[in-house]
Enzyme design. Structure first.
Site, short mmCIF file in Angstrom:
data_model
loop_
_atom_site.label_atom_id
_atom_site.label_comp_id
_atom_site.label_asym_id
_atom_site.label_seq_id
_atom_site.Cartn_x
_atom_site.Cartn_y
_atom_site.Cartn_z
N LYS A 38 31.36 52.36 36.60
CA LYS A 38 32.62 51.88 37.13
C LYS A 38 32.94 52.61 38.42
CE LYS A 38 35.31 54.83 37.16
NZ LYS A 38 35.35 56.20 37.78
N TYR A 45 40.83 52.93 35.17
CA TYR A 45 41.19 53.33 33.80
C TYR A 45 42.63 52.93 33.48
CZ TYR A 45 37.00 56.21 33.55
OH TYR A 45 35.70 56.63 33.54
P1 NAD Z 1 27.88 62.57 42.03
O1 NAD Z 1 28.34 62.75 43.41
O2 NAD Z 1 27.90 63.76 41.12
O3 NAD Z 1 26.39 61.98 42.00
C1 NAD Z 1 26.01 60.94 42.86
C2 NAD Z 1 24.50 60.82 42.86
O4 NAD Z 1 24.14 59.82 43.80
C3 NAD Z 1 23.80 62.10 43.27
O5 NAD Z 1 22.65 62.28 42.50
C4 NAD Z 1 23.42 61.83 44.72
O6 NAD Z 1 22.25 62.53 45.12
C5 NAD Z 1 23.16 60.34 44.69
N1 NAD Z 1 23.32 59.71 46.02
C6 NAD Z 1 22.48 58.82 46.54
N2 NAD Z 1 22.89 58.43 47.76
C7 NAD Z 1 24.02 59.10 48.02
C8 NAD Z 1 24.91 59.14 49.13
N3 NAD Z 1 24.72 58.39 50.21
N4 NAD Z 1 25.96 59.96 49.05
C9 NAD Z 1 26.20 60.71 47.96
N5 NAD Z 1 25.39 60.72 46.86
C10 NAD Z 1 24.31 59.93 46.90
O7 NAD Z 1 28.73 61.38 41.40
P2 NAD Z 1 29.00 61.06 39.88
O8 NAD Z 1 30.24 61.74 39.46
O9 NAD Z 1 27.77 61.30 39.10
O10 NAD Z 1 29.36 59.50 39.97
C11 NAD Z 1 28.34 58.50 40.08
C12 NAD Z 1 28.92 57.17 39.58
O11 NAD Z 1 29.32 57.32 38.23
C13 NAD Z 1 30.17 56.69 40.32
O12 NAD Z 1 30.16 55.29 40.44
C14 NAD Z 1 31.33 57.12 39.44
O13 NAD Z 1 32.47 56.30 39.58
C15 NAD Z 1 30.70 56.97 38.07
N6 NAD Z 1 31.30 57.88 37.08
C16 NAD Z 1 31.73 57.36 35.92
C17 NAD Z 1 32.31 58.16 34.97
C18 NAD Z 1 32.76 57.57 33.66
O14 NAD Z 1 33.45 58.26 32.91
N7 NAD Z 1 32.38 56.35 33.32
C19 NAD Z 1 32.44 59.54 35.20
C20 NAD Z 1 31.96 60.05 36.40
C21 NAD Z 1 31.39 59.21 37.34
#
Ligand code: NAD
Length: 376
Positions: free
Chosen positions: A139, A225
């Site tokens: 999401k 949410y």
């Molecule tokens: P994060 O920043 O911790 O991780 C992002 C990942 O994408 C990293 O591994 C990074 O290397 C990679 N990436 C590739 N291209 C990138 C770019 N151009 N810029 C930045 N990162 C890049 O993020 P996250 O918290 O893991 O979130 C990832 C996804 O998961 C998002 O869509 C977020 O909304 C979703 N999310 C959902 C929940 C949930 O409870 N359902 C919780 C957290 C995150």
């Protein structure tokens, strides 16, 4: 099942040679009748090994009963060996963003879970579907409604299942609220309030504050949410929304929304108010009814939720929400169990997100919504 006896079927399952395609063609009740312990676990590939994959999804996959972590897709070579060692992933099951499409020929991958910045959701979900794999997309589902449609179309064309990473639909406190609402346990619902917010102070360069990568601020991140809360808290889709935006730290939130409030009207007369923010901390769902009330506080964190109603506290077993979520999706693929968070739900929420931004841009104008039963 006409041409295969149940005994032979169970024996085949126990040898682990029945593929997921065959299982998904069986009626739900029939597959449930099989020996569940011997069912093939579906292989999941995580795309994007950031904080959510690292600290929530990969550990949850260790506990899943119907799926397991079989492959990784990362743009950071240093992560490959660490993940391979930690989760016993073989070299041929490690992909990067460039050779990702080769995953099509990997039989140990059944589901591709896209966990990348929002701007990459559509591209990787569509490529995953074209590779013939079932898709879970995090999401918010995409940057806009058009992208949601493109993902849904690609999955339909490829005849693969599509889920959105809305873990709360598998979570027991949330499920209890949905049951209370459907049963009208406290009579007519009159008001729903929902807050989903946290205070962001870290790295101003993070992708969530970059409009090109996030598509929006608090609303795209936590706001979905709150939107979800008012929908399962009322059991209906809204028929209109009116929204306001507040900005107190423009130096930090240069490109994305900091705080948004929005009010919804519903056909039955329910009224709802949401607040979402990257500047304050709040996490709550409250429903006021003719004969009582219900509340979740917190309502959408992945630390344990808590809740109570006017009858007393709610008390459910706490399990990792992501384990429940991924097992629910695997059961959908394997047995035709309900898809608790389908693509249409993600698209519906994006229609509402777009309407909220439209309301703000139009000077807080009321925007009608025509969602019907979409995503309910
Ligand atoms: P994060 O920043 O911790 O991780 C992002 C990942 O994408 C990293 O591994 C990074 O290397 C990679 N990436 C590739 N291209 C990138 C770019 N151009 N810029 C930045 N990162 C890049 O993020 P996250 O918290 O893991 O979130 C990832 C996804 O998961 C998002 O869509 C977020 O909304 C979703 N999310 C959902 C929940 C949930 O409870 N359902 C919780 C957290 C995150």
């Amino acid at each position: 099942m006409d041409h295969i006896s149940r005994r032979k079927f169970n024996k085949t399952l126990s040898k682990g040679i029945v593929g997921s395609t065959f299982l998904s063609s069986l009626p739900y009740a029939c597959a449930l009748g099989a020996d569940q312990n011997n069912q093939k676990k579906l292989g999941v590939a995580l795309v994007g090994l950031g904080s959510y994959s690292t600290y929530q999804l990969a550990p949850a996959l260790m506990d899943c009963e119907y799926c397991y972590l079989s492959a990784i897709v990362t743009g950071t070579p240093e992560k490959e060996k660490i993940w391979q060692d930690k989760y016993g992933i073989t070299r041929e099951n490690v992909y990067n963003y460039d050779n990702f499409d080769k995953i099509a020929s990997n039989n140990s991958v059944d589901i591709i879970y896209v966990v990348l910045p929002n701007s990459m959701h559509a591209d990787f979900s569509i490529r995953a579907a074209r590779a013939g794999k079932h898709v879970i997309c995090e999401k918010p589902m995409a940057m806009n409604v058009e992208e949601c449609d493109a993902i849904i179309d690609a999955c339909k064309k490829a005849n693969v299942k599509l889920g959105v990473g809305y873990r709360l639909h598998s979570e027991p406190y949330t499920k209890e609220i949905k049951r209370i609402v459907a049963a009208k346990e406290f009579g007519k619902i009159n008001y729903i309030g929902a807050e989903a917010a946290y205070r962001s102070t870290s790295n101003p360069e993070q992708w969530r504050l970059n409009i090109e990568l996030s598509g929006g601020g608090a609303l795209m991140n936590m706001g979905v949410y709150a939107i979800q809360s008012v929908i399962y808290g009322s059991g209906e889709n809204p028929i209109s929304v009116t929204a306001q935006e507040f900005s107190t730290r423009p130096d930090y939130f240069k490109e994305t929304d900091e705080t948004i409030t929005a009010q919804f009207e519903f056909e039955s007369g329910v009224f709802a108010n949401i607040m979402t923010s990257h500047n304050v901390s709040a996490n709550k769902l409250f429903g006021s009814c003719d004969n009582g009330w219900f509340e979740l506080d917190p309502a959408s964190t992945y630390i344990p939720l808590a809740g109570r109603t006017s009858k007393g506290p709610l008390n459910f077993k706490q399990e990792r929400q992501q384990k429940l979520q991924m097992d629910d999706f695997a059961k959908h693929v394997l047995m035709g169990a309900p898809n608790v968070a389908p693509g249409e739900m993600g698209k519906r929420d994006m229609i509402i997100v777009e309407a909220i931004y439209k309301s703000i841009a139009a000077g807080n104008k009321k925007i009608p919504l025509n969602l019907g039963q979409m995503g309910l």
